[in-house]
Motif scaffolding. Structure first.
Motif, mmCIF file in Angstrom:
data_model
loop_
_atom_site.group_PDB
_atom_site.id
_atom_site.type_symbol
_atom_site.label_atom_id
_atom_site.label_comp_id
_atom_site.label_asym_id
_atom_site.label_seq_id
_atom_site.Cartn_x
_atom_site.Cartn_y
_atom_site.Cartn_z
ATOM 1 N N ALA A 65 81.628 -17.313 12.331
ATOM 2 C CA ALA A 65 81.381 -18.552 13.074
ATOM 3 C C ALA A 65 80.576 -18.276 14.340
ATOM 4 C CB ALA A 65 82.701 -19.221 13.435
ATOM 5 N N ASN A 66 79.643 -19.165 14.642
ATOM 6 C CA ASN A 66 78.875 -19.164 15.891
ATOM 7 C C ASN A 66 78.048 -17.908 16.126
ATOM 8 O OD1 ASN A 66 79.982 -21.742 16.575
ATOM 9 N ND2 ASN A 66 81.869 -20.674 17.105
ATOM 10 N N LEU A 67 77.654 -17.235 15.074
ATOM 11 C CA LEU A 67 76.791 -16.066 15.167
ATOM 12 C C LEU A 67 75.432 -16.428 14.563
ATOM 13 C CD1 LEU A 67 76.768 -12.866 15.693
ATOM 14 C CD2 LEU A 67 76.866 -12.766 13.210
ATOM 15 N N VAL A 68 74.352 -16.160 15.300
ATOM 16 C CA VAL A 68 73.016 -16.440 14.776
ATOM 17 C C VAL A 68 72.558 -15.240 13.963
ATOM 18 C CG1 VAL A 68 70.609 -16.905 15.372
ATOM 19 C CG2 VAL A 68 72.440 -17.944 16.702
ATOM 20 N N GLU A 69 72.104 -15.512 12.731
ATOM 21 C CA GLU A 69 71.637 -14.445 11.847
ATOM 22 C C GLU A 69 70.256 -14.816 11.324
ATOM 23 O OE1 GLU A 69 74.070 -11.882 9.133
ATOM 24 O OE2 GLU A 69 73.439 -13.428 7.718
ATOM 25 N N TYR A 70 69.366 -13.829 11.255
ATOM 26 C CA TYR A 70 68.031 -14.022 10.704
ATOM 27 C C TYR A 70 67.959 -13.269 9.384
ATOM 28 C CZ TYR A 70 66.690 -15.859 15.232
ATOM 29 O OH TYR A 70 66.604 -16.624 16.366
ATOM 30 N N VAL A 71 67.458 -13.917 8.343
ATOM 31 C CA VAL A 71 67.355 -13.295 7.032
ATOM 32 C C VAL A 71 65.961 -13.518 6.457
ATOM 33 C CG1 VAL A 71 69.827 -13.448 6.519
ATOM 34 C CG2 VAL A 71 68.322 -15.304 5.850
ATOM 35 N N ILE A 72 65.540 -12.578 5.632
ATOM 36 C CA ILE A 72 64.243 -12.652 4.955
ATOM 37 C C ILE A 72 64.434 -13.407 3.637
ATOM 38 C CG2 ILE A 72 62.401 -11.296 3.905
ATOM 39 C CD1 ILE A 72 62.417 -10.532 6.721
ATOM 40 N N VAL A 73 63.522 -14.303 3.329
ATOM 41 C CA VAL A 73 63.567 -15.084 2.090
ATOM 42 C C VAL A 73 62.161 -15.184 1.516
ATOM 43 C CG1 VAL A 73 65.572 -16.444 2.819
ATOM 44 C CG2 VAL A 73 63.272 -17.297 3.284
ATOM 45 N N SER A 74 62.071 -15.795 0.359
ATOM 46 C CA SER A 74 60.772 -16.090 -0.256
ATOM 47 C C SER A 74 60.604 -17.600 -0.346
ATOM 48 C CB SER A 74 60.701 -15.491 -1.663
ATOM 49 O OG SER A 74 60.754 -14.086 -1.600
ATOM 50 N N PRO A 75 59.369 -18.085 -0.255
ATOM 51 C CA PRO A 75 59.137 -19.523 -0.399
ATOM 52 C C PRO A 75 59.722 -20.033 -1.722
ATOM 53 C CG PRO A 75 57.141 -18.426 0.341
ATOM 54 C CD PRO A 75 58.117 -17.344 -0.033
ATOM 55 N N GLY A 76 60.296 -21.228 -1.679
ATOM 56 C CA GLY A 76 60.825 -21.852 -2.880
ATOM 57 C C GLY A 76 62.264 -21.503 -3.213
ATOM 58 N N GLN A 77 62.837 -20.501 -2.532
ATOM 59 C CA GLN A 77 64.230 -20.167 -2.789
ATOM 60 C C GLN A 77 65.143 -21.245 -2.221
ATOM 61 O OE1 GLN A 77 64.495 -16.084 -1.197
ATOM 62 N NE2 GLN A 77 64.744 -15.421 -3.327
ATOM 63 N N ARG A 78 66.425 -21.161 -2.543
ATOM 64 C CA ARG A 78 67.420 -22.127 -2.067
ATOM 65 C C ARG A 78 68.639 -21.378 -1.544
ATOM 66 N NH1 ARG A 78 66.858 -27.519 -3.882
ATOM 67 N NH2 ARG A 78 65.096 -27.782 -5.269
ATOM 68 N N ILE A 79 69.445 -22.075 -0.743
ATOM 69 C CA ILE A 79 70.658 -21.511 -0.170
ATOM 70 C C ILE A 79 71.848 -22.408 -0.480
ATOM 71 C CG2 ILE A 79 70.280 -22.643 2.065
ATOM 72 C CD1 ILE A 79 71.500 -20.128 3.399
ATOM 73 N N ALA A 80 73.009 -21.789 -0.637
ATOM 74 C CA ALA A 80 74.268 -22.518 -0.784
ATOM 75 C C ALA A 80 75.301 -21.846 0.109
ATOM 76 C CB ALA A 80 74.739 -22.503 -2.239
ATOM 77 N N ALA A 81 76.307 -22.603 0.543
ATOM 78 C CA ALA A 81 77.348 -22.070 1.417
ATOM 79 C C ALA A 81 78.718 -22.574 0.975
ATOM 80 C CB ALA A 81 77.088 -22.485 2.865
ATOM 81 N N ILE A 82 79.763 -21.809 1.348
ATOM 82 C CA ILE A 82 81.150 -22.160 1.070
ATOM 83 C C ILE A 82 81.989 -21.641 2.235
ATOM 84 C CG2 ILE A 82 81.593 -20.018 -0.212
ATOM 85 C CD1 ILE A 82 83.394 -21.652 -2.094
ATOM 86 N N LYS A 83 83.088 -22.316 2.540
ATOM 87 C CA LYS A 83 83.949 -21.817 3.614
ATOM 88 C C LYS A 83 84.493 -20.452 3.221
ATOM 89 C CE LYS A 83 88.176 -24.154 2.137
ATOM 90 N NZ LYS A 83 89.141 -25.195 2.473
ATOM 91 N N ALA A 84 84.677 -19.586 4.210
ATOM 92 C CA ALA A 84 85.180 -18.237 3.957
ATOM 93 C C ALA A 84 86.621 -18.296 3.463
ATOM 94 C CB ALA A 84 85.096 -17.410 5.235
ATOM 95 N N ALA A 85 87.005 -17.304 2.690
ATOM 96 C CA ALA A 85 88.383 -17.228 2.198
ATOM 97 C C ALA A 85 89.320 -16.820 3.324
ATOM 98 C CB ALA A 85 88.470 -16.215 1.061
ATOM 99 N N THR A 86 90.545 -17.301 3.279
ATOM 100 C CA THR A 86 91.547 -16.906 4.268
ATOM 101 C C THR A 86 92.085 -15.530 3.909
ATOM 102 O OG1 THR A 86 92.181 -19.180 4.719
ATOM 103 C CG2 THR A 86 93.787 -17.490 5.264
ATOM 104 N N ASN A 87 91.897 -14.578 4.818
ATOM 105 C CA ASN A 87 92.493 -13.248 4.679
ATOM 106 C C ASN A 87 92.280 -12.506 5.992
ATOM 107 O OD1 ASN A 87 89.842 -12.300 4.694
ATOM 108 N ND2 ASN A 87 89.749 -12.035 2.494
ATOM 109 N N GLY A 88 93.149 -11.611 6.315
ATOM 110 C CA GLY A 88 93.014 -10.865 7.561
ATOM 111 C C GLY A 88 92.980 -11.804 8.756
ATOM 112 N N LEU A 89 91.915 -11.728 9.551
ATOM 113 C CA LEU A 89 91.785 -12.548 10.752
ATOM 114 C C LEU A 89 90.960 -13.808 10.532
ATOM 115 C CD1 LEU A 89 91.160 -9.690 13.332
ATOM 116 C CD2 LEU A 89 93.297 -10.877 12.843
ATOM 117 N N VAL A 90 90.519 -14.052 9.290
ATOM 118 C CA VAL A 90 89.687 -15.217 8.991
ATOM 119 C C VAL A 90 90.545 -16.333 8.412
ATOM 120 C CG1 VAL A 90 87.763 -16.082 7.610
ATOM 121 C CG2 VAL A 90 87.664 -13.791 8.569
ATOM 122 N N THR A 91 90.408 -17.531 8.966
ATOM 123 C CA THR A 91 91.074 -18.714 8.425
ATOM 124 C C THR A 91 90.014 -19.623 7.830
ATOM 125 O OG1 THR A 91 92.787 -18.576 10.113
ATOM 126 C CG2 THR A 91 92.526 -20.696 8.986
ATOM 127 N N ALA A 92 90.189 -19.960 6.558
ATOM 128 C CA ALA A 92 89.214 -20.812 5.870
ATOM 129 C C ALA A 92 89.200 -22.192 6.495
ATOM 130 C CB ALA A 92 89.551 -20.897 4.392
#
Length: 103
Positions: A65-92
């Motif tokens: 959460a709240n971390l800016v990340e830069y990633v390399i991609v190719s034109p025409g690609q797509r992205i999908a996201a899902i909430k993180a799983a609950t485990n350790g210190l992460v709460t979904a």
């Protein structure tokens, strides 16, 4: 006199938002001149980037959460996201991922 090297920069482009709980894909593919993305989410999530329609799983790349990340991609690609799983210190928690195309 002190000189500092210039840092490379990219021009900000179109921003899409993905409101995720279960796996959700972005509405649009990346533009013809997009080779880099700026990602930031307001809750921990996992994301997947590839060609065609995408479905993210909690086994995909983790973005804190709240971390800016830069990633390399190719034109025409797509992205999908899902909430993180609950485990350790992460709460979904459902949230929003901001995807900004860079050129």
């Amino acid at each position: 006199m002190s000189f500092f090297p210039k840092h490379p920069a990219s021009r900000l482009g179109v921003t899409q938002t993905i409101a995720y709980d279960a796996s959700v894909g972005a509405t649009n593919a990346f533009g013809a001149e997009t080779y880099q993305l700026r990602l930031v989410a307001n809750s921990a999530c996992c994301y997947r980037i590839a060609d065609g329609t995408q479905t993210a799983t909690t086994a995909d790349i983790y973005l804190p959460a709240n971390l800016v990340e830069y990633v390399i991609v190719s034109p025409g690609q797509r992205i999908a996201a899902i909430k993180a799983a609950t485990n350790g210190l992460v709460t979904a928690t459902a949230g929003t991922l901001w995807v900004t195309e860079m050129s």
